[in-house]
Design a protein around this motif. Structure first.
Motif, PDB file in Angstrom:
ATOM      1  N   PHE A 126       0.882  -1.243   0.033  1.00 51.32           N
ATOM      2  CA  PHE A 126      -0.246   0.032  -0.003  1.00 51.32           C
ATOM      3  C   PHE A 126       0.951   1.313  -0.098  1.00 51.32           C
ATOM      4  CE2 PHE A 126      -2.812  -3.287   1.774  1.00 51.32           C
ATOM      5  CZ  PHE A 126      -3.856  -3.080   0.920  1.00 51.32           C
ATOM      6  N   GLU A 127       0.575   2.231  -0.807  1.00 47.37           N
ATOM      7  CA  GLU A 127       1.303   3.171  -1.293  1.00 47.37           C
ATOM      8  C   GLU A 127       0.693   4.583  -1.050  1.00 47.37           C
ATOM      9  OE1 GLU A 127       3.768   4.761  -5.083  1.00 47.37           O
ATOM     10  OE2 GLU A 127       1.659   3.841  -5.451  1.00 47.37           O
ATOM     11  N   ALA A 128       1.353   5.514  -0.596  1.00 47.72           N
ATOM     12  CA  ALA A 128       1.070   6.968  -0.312  1.00 47.72           C
ATOM     13  C   ALA A 128       1.814   7.690  -0.948  1.00 47.72           C
ATOM     14  CB  ALA A 128       1.024   7.433   1.139  1.00 47.72           C
ATOM     15  N   PHE A 129       1.123   9.004  -1.516  1.00 46.58           N
ATOM     16  CA  PHE A 129       1.895  10.059  -2.231  1.00 46.58           C
ATOM     17  C   PHE A 129       1.887  11.279  -1.343  1.00 46.58           C
ATOM     18  CE2 PHE A 129       0.367   7.256  -5.186  1.00 46.58           C
ATOM     19  CZ  PHE A 129       1.159   7.539  -6.490  1.00 46.58           C
ATOM     20  N   ILE A 130       3.264  11.910  -1.397  1.00 47.14           N
ATOM     21  CA  ILE A 130       3.422  13.000  -0.554  1.00 47.14           C
ATOM     22  C   ILE A 130       3.475  14.157  -1.158  1.00 47.14           C
ATOM     23  CG2 ILE A 130       4.377  11.987   1.583  1.00 47.14           C
ATOM     24  CD1 ILE A 130       7.135  12.797   0.436  1.00 47.14           C
ATOM     25  N   ASP A 131       3.569  14.292  -2.684  1.00 45.71           N
ATOM     26  CA  ASP A 131       3.607  15.402  -3.402  1.00 45.71           C
ATOM     27  C   ASP A 131       2.244  15.584  -4.505  1.00 45.71           C
ATOM     28  OD1 ASP A 131       4.223  13.186  -5.235  1.00 45.71           O
ATOM     29  OD2 ASP A 131       5.940  14.004  -6.010  1.00 45.71           O
ATOM     30  N   ARG A 132       1.258  14.506  -4.019  1.00 42.50           N
ATOM     31  CA  ARG A 132      -0.030  14.842  -4.467  1.00 42.50           C
ATOM     32  C   ARG A 132      -0.996  15.031  -3.862  1.00 42.50           C
ATOM     33  NH1 ARG A 132      -0.697  12.449  -9.451  1.00 42.50           N
ATOM     34  NH2 ARG A 132      -2.747  13.296  -9.425  1.00 42.50           N
ATOM     35  N   ASP A 167       3.258   9.945  10.839  1.00 41.47           N
ATOM     36  CA  ASP A 167       3.261  10.210  12.213  1.00 41.47           C
ATOM     37  C   ASP A 167       1.737   9.852  12.775  1.00 41.47           C
ATOM     38  OD1 ASP A 167       5.827  10.877  12.461  1.00 41.47           O
ATOM     39  OD2 ASP A 167       5.561  12.852  12.586  1.00 41.47           O
ATOM     40  N   TYR A 168       0.785   9.966  11.685  1.00 40.47           N
ATOM     41  CA  TYR A 168      -0.692  10.106  12.105  1.00 40.47           C
ATOM     42  C   TYR A 168      -1.455   9.307  11.439  1.00 40.47           C
ATOM     43  CZ  TYR A 168       1.043  14.005  14.844  1.00 40.47           C
ATOM     44  OH  TYR A 168       1.697  14.844  15.728  1.00 40.47           O
ATOM     45  N   GLN A 169      -0.907   8.625  10.259  1.00 42.42           N
ATOM     46  CA  GLN A 169      -1.739   7.669   9.310  1.00 42.42           C
ATOM     47  C   GLN A 169      -2.909   8.386   8.763  1.00 42.42           C
ATOM     48  OE1 GLN A 169      -0.685   6.015  12.584  1.00 42.42           O
ATOM     49  NE2 GLN A 169       1.068   6.113  11.530  1.00 42.42           N
ATOM     50  N   ILE A 207      13.620  13.620   2.925  1.00 36.10           N
ATOM     51  CA  ILE A 207      12.703  12.384   3.121  1.00 36.10           C
ATOM     52  C   ILE A 207      13.439  11.244   3.635  1.00 36.10           C
ATOM     53  CG2 ILE A 207      10.606  11.184   2.112  1.00 36.10           C
ATOM     54  CD1 ILE A 207      10.510  13.907   0.218  1.00 36.10           C
ATOM     55  N   SER A 208      14.222  10.839   2.769  1.00 37.08           N
ATOM     56  CA  SER A 208      15.136   9.466   3.129  1.00 37.08           C
ATOM     57  C   SER A 208      15.640   9.613   4.614  1.00 37.08           C
ATOM     58  CB  SER A 208      16.149   9.366   2.003  1.00 37.08           C
ATOM     59  OG  SER A 208      16.998   8.279   2.645  1.00 37.08           O
ATOM     60  N   THR A 209      16.341  10.832   5.028  1.00 40.17           N
ATOM     61  CA  THR A 209      16.624  10.746   6.355  1.00 40.17           C
ATOM     62  C   THR A 209      15.564  10.683   7.236  1.00 40.17           C
ATOM     63  OG1 THR A 209      18.549  12.131   5.669  1.00 40.17           O
ATOM     64  CG2 THR A 209      17.894  12.393   7.851  1.00 40.17           C
ATOM     65  N   PHE A 210      14.672  11.689   6.953  1.00 39.45           N
ATOM     66  CA  PHE A 210      13.457  11.487   7.940  1.00 39.45           C
ATOM     67  C   PHE A 210      12.951  10.098   8.165  1.00 39.45           C
ATOM     68  CE2 PHE A 210       8.946  11.343   8.401  1.00 39.45           C
ATOM     69  CZ  PHE A 210       8.545  12.156   9.782  1.00 39.45           C
ATOM     70  N   THR A 252       4.044  21.412  -4.752  1.00 38.91           N
ATOM     71  CA  THR A 252       5.328  21.621  -5.460  1.00 38.91           C
ATOM     72  C   THR A 252       6.222  22.414  -4.131  1.00 38.91           C
ATOM     73  OG1 THR A 252       4.596  23.917  -6.386  1.00 38.91           O
ATOM     74  CG2 THR A 252       4.433  22.153  -7.500  1.00 38.91           C
ATOM     75  N   HIS A 253       5.690  22.970  -3.120  1.00 37.11           N
ATOM     76  CA  HIS A 253       6.685  23.506  -2.149  1.00 37.11           C
ATOM     77  C   HIS A 253       7.038  22.748  -1.072  1.00 37.11           C
ATOM     78  CE1 HIS A 253       5.349  27.415  -3.825  1.00 37.11           C
ATOM     79  NE2 HIS A 253       3.986  27.362  -3.877  1.00 37.11           N
ATOM     80  N   ARG A 254       8.178  22.778  -0.692  1.00 37.02           N
ATOM     81  CA  ARG A 254       9.113  21.757   0.151  1.00 37.02           C
ATOM     82  C   ARG A 254       8.063  21.616   1.590  1.00 37.02           C
ATOM     83  NH1 ARG A 254      11.855  23.013   4.581  1.00 37.02           N
ATOM     84  NH2 ARG A 254      13.299  21.457   5.180  1.00 37.02           N
ATOM     85  N   ASP A 255       7.680  22.824   2.150  1.00 37.58           N
ATOM     86  CA  ASP A 255       6.865  22.676   3.324  1.00 37.58           C
ATOM     87  C   ASP A 255       5.687  21.885   3.240  1.00 37.58           C
ATOM     88  OD1 ASP A 255       9.146  24.284   4.357  1.00 37.58           O
ATOM     89  OD2 ASP A 255       8.129  25.993   4.593  1.00 37.58           O
ATOM     90  N   ASP A 256       5.034  22.099   2.185  1.00 34.81           N
ATOM     91  CA  ASP A 256       3.785  21.343   2.098  1.00 34.81           C
ATOM     92  C   ASP A 256       4.104  19.773   1.723  1.00 34.81           C
ATOM     93  OD1 ASP A 256       2.467  23.805   1.846  1.00 34.81           O
ATOM     94  OD2 ASP A 256       2.485  23.965  -0.223  1.00 34.81           O
ATOM     95  N   ILE A 257       4.877  19.530   1.137  1.00 33.70           N
ATOM     96  CA  ILE A 257       5.223  18.082   0.876  1.00 33.70           C
ATOM     97  C   ILE A 257       5.845  17.553   2.441  1.00 33.70           C
ATOM     98  CG2 ILE A 257       7.057  16.715  -0.156  1.00 33.70           C
ATOM     99  CD1 ILE A 257       6.863  18.579  -2.584  1.00 33.70           C
ATOM    100  N   LEU A 258       6.648  17.926   2.999  1.00 35.30           N
ATOM    101  CA  LEU A 258       7.312  17.721   4.129  1.00 35.30           C
ATOM    102  C   LEU A 258       5.986  17.520   5.154  1.00 35.30           C
ATOM    103  CD1 LEU A 258      10.664  19.327   4.690  1.00 35.30           C
ATOM    104  CD2 LEU A 258      10.003  16.746   3.959  1.00 35.30           C
ATOM    105  N   SER A 259       4.955  18.343   5.171  1.00 35.01           N
ATOM    106  CA  SER A 259       3.847  18.350   6.185  1.00 35.01           C
ATOM    107  C   SER A 259       3.048  17.236   5.877  1.00 35.01           C
ATOM    108  CB  SER A 259       3.163  19.760   6.144  1.00 35.01           C
ATOM    109  OG  SER A 259       1.958  19.658   6.823  1.00 35.01           O
ATOM    110  N   GLN A 260       2.780  17.082   4.519  1.00 30.74           N
ATOM    111  CA  GLN A 260       2.015  15.805   4.272  1.00 30.74           C
ATOM    112  C   GLN A 260       2.662  14.652   4.652  1.00 30.74           C
ATOM    113  OE1 GLN A 260      -0.999  16.119   1.041  1.00 30.74           O
ATOM    114  NE2 GLN A 260      -0.222  14.340  -0.029  1.00 30.74           N
ATOM    115  N   LEU A 261       4.194  14.495   4.362  1.00 27.10           N
ATOM    116  CA  LEU A 261       4.914  13.241   4.798  1.00 27.10           C
ATOM    117  C   LEU A 261       4.730  13.125   6.169  1.00 27.10           C
ATOM    118  CD1 LEU A 261       7.293  11.394   4.303  1.00 27.10           C
ATOM    119  CD2 LEU A 261       8.878  13.026   4.895  1.00 27.10           C
TER     120      LEU A 261
END
Length: 250
Positions: A166-172, A205-207, A240-243, A191-200
């Motif tokens: 099961f896959e999730a997308f962090i930039d969509r 963390d919260y599924q 993202i990899s480091t996180f 497209t913005h770094r902060d939005d992508i990291l927030s969704q990640l």
């Protein structure tokens, strides 16, 4: 006690002849799974072979990334086939990359359909079953959208004895029904770094994920998809990899 590791996957090998797409050499060191195009939306035998070599060099799992036969539209246009026709198209593509893997003493590890085919199989159980039927020939898992689990899909996968990843997308962006927002909708691609990291972080963390229309829906993912086609995205993939590695080491 450590958390279950969430892997990082990326679409790779999408160049074609002299036409180059993506930055595979820069991205491969930071991902766990490479979805390698099989020639029907991008790639060719030489690109496929080179991408497999690159994945092996970095100890990355190799997945087939088949699509509708739509090079002109990069596999992003829906096409209509009878179920057996669609299964045959997939067996042809997956078989090609499996043979190339075996020629290098390696193995195909999973299948992830591309583009319109990936989206269509989320909403049409006949298409999902045709895909599962093809994948069952290779005894590997099928990667599918985490937010689109339902009893009928799970029953089809069980009937054909095909494990699901099961896959999730962090930039969509997502819609309230759990589907990815179509690319034609404004804001569908983050497209913005902060939005992508927030969704990640929300997914890991919260599924759960906040949809484009403001709802919060559950999402439990085995793997996260990223896209790496420019220098900014490559730097973000490193973060993202480091996180994710930090989460798995807790």
């Amino acid at each position: 006690m450590g958390q279950t590791t969430i892997t990082l996957n990326c679409d790779m090998g999408e160049s074609y002849g002299a036409w180059k797409m993506g930055s595979d050499e820069k991205v491969m060191p930071y991902i766990n799974m490479a979805n390698i195009a099989c020639g029907f939306h991008a790639s060719d035998p030489e690109i496929m072979s080179q991408t497999i070599d690159l994945a092996l060099k970095h100890h990355v799992k190799i997945g087939a990334h088949p699509s509708y036969p739509d090079i002109a539209g990069f596999g992003r246009r829906s096409m209509v086939f009878e179920p057996q026709q669609l299964s045959n198209l997939l067996i042809y593509q997956i078989g090609a990359i499996k043979a190339l893997c075996e020629s290098k003493n390696s193995e195909l590890k999973y299948v992830k359909p591309h583009g319109a085919l990936y989206n269509d199989m989320q909403t049409d159980h006949r298409i999902f079953e045709a895909v599962i039927d093809a994948v069952s020939c290779f005894r590997v898992p099928l990667m599918t959208l985490a937010s689109q689990q339902d009893d009928e899909k799970l029953e089809i996968a069980d009937r054909f004895d095909v494990p699901l990843l099961f896959e999730a997308f962090i930039d969509r962006a997502y819609l309230a029904n759990g589907l990815l927002a179509p690319r034609t909708i404004e804001g569908s691609v983050l497209t913005h770094r902060d939005d992508i990291l927030s969704q990640l972080k929300q997914i890991v963390d919260y599924q759960r994920v906040t949809t484009l229309d403001g709802f919060i829906i559950p999402i439990e993912a085995d793997t996260i998809c990223v896209h790496g086609d420019n220098d900014d995205s490559i730097q973000l993939i490193q973060e993202i990899s480091t996180f994710l590695k930090g989460k798995s080491n807790r």
